[in-house]
Write a protein that holds these residues in place. Structure first.
Motif, short mmCIF file in Angstrom:
data_model
loop_
_atom_site.label_atom_id
_atom_site.label_comp_id
_atom_site.label_asym_id
_atom_site.label_seq_id
_atom_site.Cartn_x
_atom_site.Cartn_y
_atom_site.Cartn_z
N LYS A 1 1.66 3.91 -2.95
CA LYS A 1 1.30 5.45 -2.58
C LYS A 1 2.50 6.31 -3.14
N TYR B 1 0.94 -1.27 -0.10
CA TYR B 1 -0.08 0.06 0.02
C TYR B 1 0.98 1.32 -0.01
N TYR B 2 2.14 1.32 0.98
CA TYR B 2 2.79 2.48 1.17
C TYR B 2 3.52 2.71 -0.27
N LYS C 1 2.93 6.84 -6.72
CA LYS C 1 2.01 7.42 -7.24
C LYS C 1 2.15 9.14 -7.18
N SER C 2 2.57 9.31 -5.59
CA SER C 2 2.42 10.63 -5.25
C SER C 2 3.85 11.36 -5.06
#
Length: 328
Positions: free
Chosen positions: A286, A282-283, A289-290
């Motif tokens: 993230k 998940y991290y 993508k960011s």
């Protein structure tokens, strides 16, 4: 002038860089009252004339004998440990060596008889504190004398992992997740620095690989590569709970945000911690993508390290140790 004899049994590795001559050699930047000399092999006649004998990670009978000889000659003894050598996991290739009864007893005896003990983490102090009342945490620090720490606005789409073959068990904890993420993000490159990493590189097409190397070459690689994400998976066990966070220091130097397991030394500002393979995925997704997410956490880490974990600051603790030894 306080004369310190530094005995290094293993040179040109990360321990020597962060804990022995790579750190103590710069004490002259803070004081002109300390002289550091280094030897590899030692006999009684070499010790004579010194005020303090320093040894990092003494584990063998010969090293214990050197420390005892120094004490008999009224020379203060200072030993340093950076790993929980009494509790290596079985997947670590060095398990059988450090699980030897004589090695374990040597370490216990050395910590018990030394005049002062320094360790790299609070967990190590908690574990060994009952053996010696004179024990202090001196954190591993970024050597800002050699490698000035500069803030980097990093947009490189590179994820980096580095480690020796001792970390295979750790890397396997997120292997499937990392291979899957790499396959779904072909616009990113996954960098591996180490040895014998076929079990990762054969399954990740978009990778680059660097063979394990001397520390100075390693710093050149990460400065040139400049990954924006640094990962350092670890199995949750007592050995890793006592492990220091130099991978984080190195990552921030290269411009990376850090993703690491929820372990004591990685609970630091800006470190993105996880407690399961699913949370790792998940991290990491993230962070891929960011850019704003990466930048926010990187800046938090950069600020904390700048204020607390530069060698020019942490070495003041080593001066405290020297003052304590000379006052007894």
């Amino acid at each position: 002038m306080i004369k310190i004899l530094l005995v290094t049994m293993n040179k040109l590795n990360a321990v020597d860089f962060y804990r022995t001559f790579g750190a103590l050699a710069y004490l002259y930047k803070l004081t002109d009252k300390v002289q550091i000399d280094r030897v590899d092999n030692i006999t009684w006649d070499v010790i004579i004339g010194y005020d303090i004998l320093f040894m990092c990670r003494p584990i063998r009978t010969v090293e214990r004998g050197i420390i005892k000889a120094a004490k008999e000659m009224n020379i203060k003894t200072w030993v340093d440990y950076d790993d929980l050598l009494h509790d290596l996991p079985e997947y670590n290739p060095a398990f059988n060596y450090y699980n030897d009864k004589d090695i374990r007893n040597n370490i216990t005896d050395v910590i018990n008889i030394a005049d002062f003990v320094t360790v790299s983490t609070q967990k190590l102090k908690d574990y060994y504190g009952h053996l010696n009342k004179n024990i202090m945490v001196v954190e591993n620090a970024h050597n800002d004398y050699l490698y000035p720490l500069k803030r980097i606005d990093n947009k490189n789409q590179i994820v980096n992992w580095r480690g020796s073959f001792t970390h295979r068990g750790d890397l396997y904890t997120i292997r499937d997740q990392l291979i899957n993420i790499a396959g779904n993000n072909k616009d990113w490159v996954f960098s591996f620095i180490g040895t014998d990493l076929w079990y990762m590189t054969e399954y990740i097409e978009n990778h680059i690989f660097y063979e394990g190397c001397d520390i100075n070459i390693y710093f050149e690689i990460i400065k040139k590569t400049k990954p924006s994400i640094n990962i350092f998976p670890l199995v949750k066990n007592p050995f890793n709970e006592a492990k220091s966070n130099i991978s984080w220091l190195e990552g921030v130097y290269s411009g990376s945000v850090m993703i690491a397991p929820d372990l004591p030394e990685f609970n630091k500002p800006g470190v993105i911690t996880y407690n399961s393979p699913e949370k790792f995925s998940y991290y990491l997704e993230k962070a891929l993508k960011s850019q704003s997410f990466r930048k926010e956490n990187y800046n938090k880490s950069f600020d904390y390290i700048t204020e607390n974990l530069l060698l020019s600051n942490v070495n003041k603790k080593r001066l405290e140790v020297i003052e304590c030894l000379m006052s007894v």
